[in-house]
Design a protein around this motif. Structure first.
Motif, PDB file in Angstrom:
ATOM      1  N   ASP A   1     -12.445   2.112   7.049  1.00  0.00           N
ATOM      2  CA  ASP A   1     -11.131   1.547   6.957  1.00  0.00           C
ATOM      3  C   ASP A   1     -11.224   0.071   6.510  1.00  0.00           C
ATOM      4  OD1 ASP A   1      -8.271   1.874   7.291  1.00  0.00           O
ATOM      5  OD2 ASP A   1      -8.715   0.384   8.887  1.00  0.00           O
TER       6      ASP A   1
ATOM      7  N   GLY B   1     -10.622   0.649   3.125  1.00  0.00           N
ATOM      8  CA  GLY B   1      -9.102   0.520   3.203  1.00  0.00           C
ATOM      9  C   GLY B   1      -8.683  -0.849   3.042  1.00  0.00           C
TER      10      GLY B   1
ATOM     11  N   TRP C   1      -5.930  -1.811  -0.036  1.00  0.00           N
ATOM     12  CA  TRP C   1      -4.514  -2.128   0.671  1.00  0.00           C
ATOM     13  C   TRP C   1      -4.339  -3.620   0.100  1.00  0.00           C
ATOM     14  CZ3 TRP C   1       0.223  -1.915   1.681  1.00  0.00           C
ATOM     15  CH2 TRP C   1       0.533  -3.042   2.278  1.00  0.00           C
TER      16      TRP C   1
ATOM     17  N   GLU D   1       1.304   0.398   4.096  1.00  0.00           N
ATOM     18  CA  GLU D   1      -0.205   0.355   4.263  1.00  0.00           C
ATOM     19  C   GLU D   1      -0.775   1.439   4.928  1.00  0.00           C
ATOM     20  OE1 GLU D   1      -3.078  -2.945   6.605  1.00  0.00           O
ATOM     21  OE2 GLU D   1      -0.899  -3.175   6.735  1.00  0.00           O
TER      22      GLU D   1
ATOM     23  N   ARG E   1      -3.934   3.376   3.442  1.00  0.00           N
ATOM     24  CA  ARG E   1      -5.317   3.468   4.097  1.00  0.00           C
ATOM     25  C   ARG E   1      -5.725   4.919   4.363  1.00  0.00           C
ATOM     26  NH1 ARG E   1      -7.613  -0.947   6.144  1.00  0.00           N
ATOM     27  NH2 ARG E   1      -6.110  -3.161   6.073  1.00  0.00           N
ATOM     28  N   ASN E   2      -4.858   5.608   4.172  1.00  0.00           N
ATOM     29  CA  ASN E   2      -5.113   7.066   4.445  1.00  0.00           C
ATOM     30  C   ASN E   2      -5.750   7.557   3.358  1.00  0.00           C
ATOM     31  OD1 ASN E   2      -4.651   7.992   7.061  1.00  0.00           O
ATOM     32  ND2 ASN E   2      -2.578   8.409   6.730  1.00  0.00           N
TER      33      ASN E   2
ATOM     34  N   ALA F   1      -7.358   5.501   0.938  1.00  0.00           N
ATOM     35  CA  ALA F   1      -8.407   4.894   0.924  1.00  0.00           C
ATOM     36  C   ALA F   1      -9.665   5.458   1.739  1.00  0.00           C
ATOM     37  CB  ALA F   1      -8.220   3.326   1.187  1.00  0.00           C
ATOM     38  N   TYR F   2      -9.213   5.818   2.944  1.00  0.00           N
ATOM     39  CA  TYR F   2     -10.364   6.628   3.909  1.00  0.00           C
ATOM     40  C   TYR F   2     -11.023   7.695   3.063  1.00  0.00           C
ATOM     41  CZ  TYR F   2     -12.836   8.621   7.654  1.00  0.00           C
ATOM     42  OH  TYR F   2     -13.767   9.034   8.405  1.00  0.00           O
TER      43      TYR F   2
ATOM     44  N   ARG G   1      -7.162  13.228   5.764  1.00  0.00           N
ATOM     45  CA  ARG G   1      -6.527  12.046   5.383  1.00  0.00           C
ATOM     46  C   ARG G   1      -5.992  11.859   4.048  1.00  0.00           C
ATOM     47  NH1 ARG G   1      -8.796   8.134   9.398  1.00  0.00           N
ATOM     48  NH2 ARG G   1      -7.490   6.438   8.035  1.00  0.00           N
TER      49      ARG G   1
END
Length: 258
Positions: A127, A131, A135, A146, A150-151, A153-154, A194
């Motif tokens: 993250d 993440g 972000w 955000e 981030r989900n 990006a994970y 995710r």
């Protein structure tokens, strides 16, 4: 915005050091590319800092240098001269740049050979690195939530991390808490979960900010490949055909659907 010498150097660094993100940046709208090239060049510098020397103290100093750059950018004050930090300070959302501190702290793990303490520590690493980068890009380009970024990006960060497992093991690192077939499959399933969660809230990402998500265009295909054939991770055999890579990127860039 015209590309000055710094941005040209950033683009060249990304083309050489991170070809996938270079492709993603080139698929993004023209107006988004200066920011993306500066951010992705910064990510290369930050990710390489822990490997700068076998001496942990020197590596720590390199990571701290970029951590200090992040603090300067986030404060909106004077930023030290560097071909990456100079354009980055001009283009990135200064509030979002506060995440550079967490990125630097996560990268300190790369300096040493200690395993992750637990699943939470592993997730925090993904993250903070993947993440945090995505972000900053999204927040600098347009309206975005955000949590959703981030989900997404994970899943992208996890897929990229699993591709790097052979290299990390060659460097005598302990990259996974559970490197068994079952453990790797569970990781892939978490990444896909995710991704599905992020997609439930697509409207939370504006069209302008969606360009920040382009580097994750391969995540779903790779995670499904890992889930089906986890042995590919250790063998360093992850990936899809060049044709599929290019077509899927063009589709995501053209439709804005991720």
């Amino acid at each position: 915005m015209q590309f000055d010498d710094d941005l040209i150097a950033c683009a060249e660094a990304v083309q050489k050091g991170d070809p996938d993100r270079f492709m993603a940046a080139m698929a993004a709208p023209v107006e988004a590319r200066p920011l993306l090239f500066a951010l992705y060049a910064f990510n290369i510098e930050m990710s390489r800092a822990p490997w700068a020397s076998q001496e942990s103290m020197i590596a720590e100093m390199r990571v701290q240098w970029w951590r200090d750059v992040g603090a300067e950018i986030a404060s909106g004050g004077q930023v030290r001269r560097h071909y990456v930090s100079t354009p980055l300070a001009r283009l990135v959302n200064h509030e979002a740049a506060q995440v550079i501190d967490a990125m630097a702290e996560a990268r300190r793990w790369d300096i040493y050979r200690d395993p992750f303490e637990d699943e939470a520590a592993f997730d925090a690493y993904i993250d903070a690195t993947a993440g945090g980068l995505m972000w900053m890009a999204a927040a600098s380009l347009g309206e975005a939530e955000e949590r959703v970024v981030r989900n997404y990006a994970y899943s992208a960060g996890l897929a990229a991390y699993l591709r790097a497992i052979p290299e990390l093991e060659a460097q005598k690192r302990v990259p996974l808490l559970d490197g068994t077939t079952a453990g790797i499959v569970r990781l892939a399933e978490r990444g896909l979960d995710r991704l599905a969660t992020a997609r439930q809230d697509r409207r939370a990402i504006s069209a302008a900010a969606s360009a920040a998500l382009l580097p994750g265009w391969q995540a779903e295909a790779l995670l499904k490949q890992i889930r089906a054939q986890p042995e590919r991770v250790g063998a360093g055999a992850l990936g899809v055909s060049e044709f599929r890579r290019r077509v899927s990127l063009m589709w995501q860039a053209g439709t804005g659907r991720w």
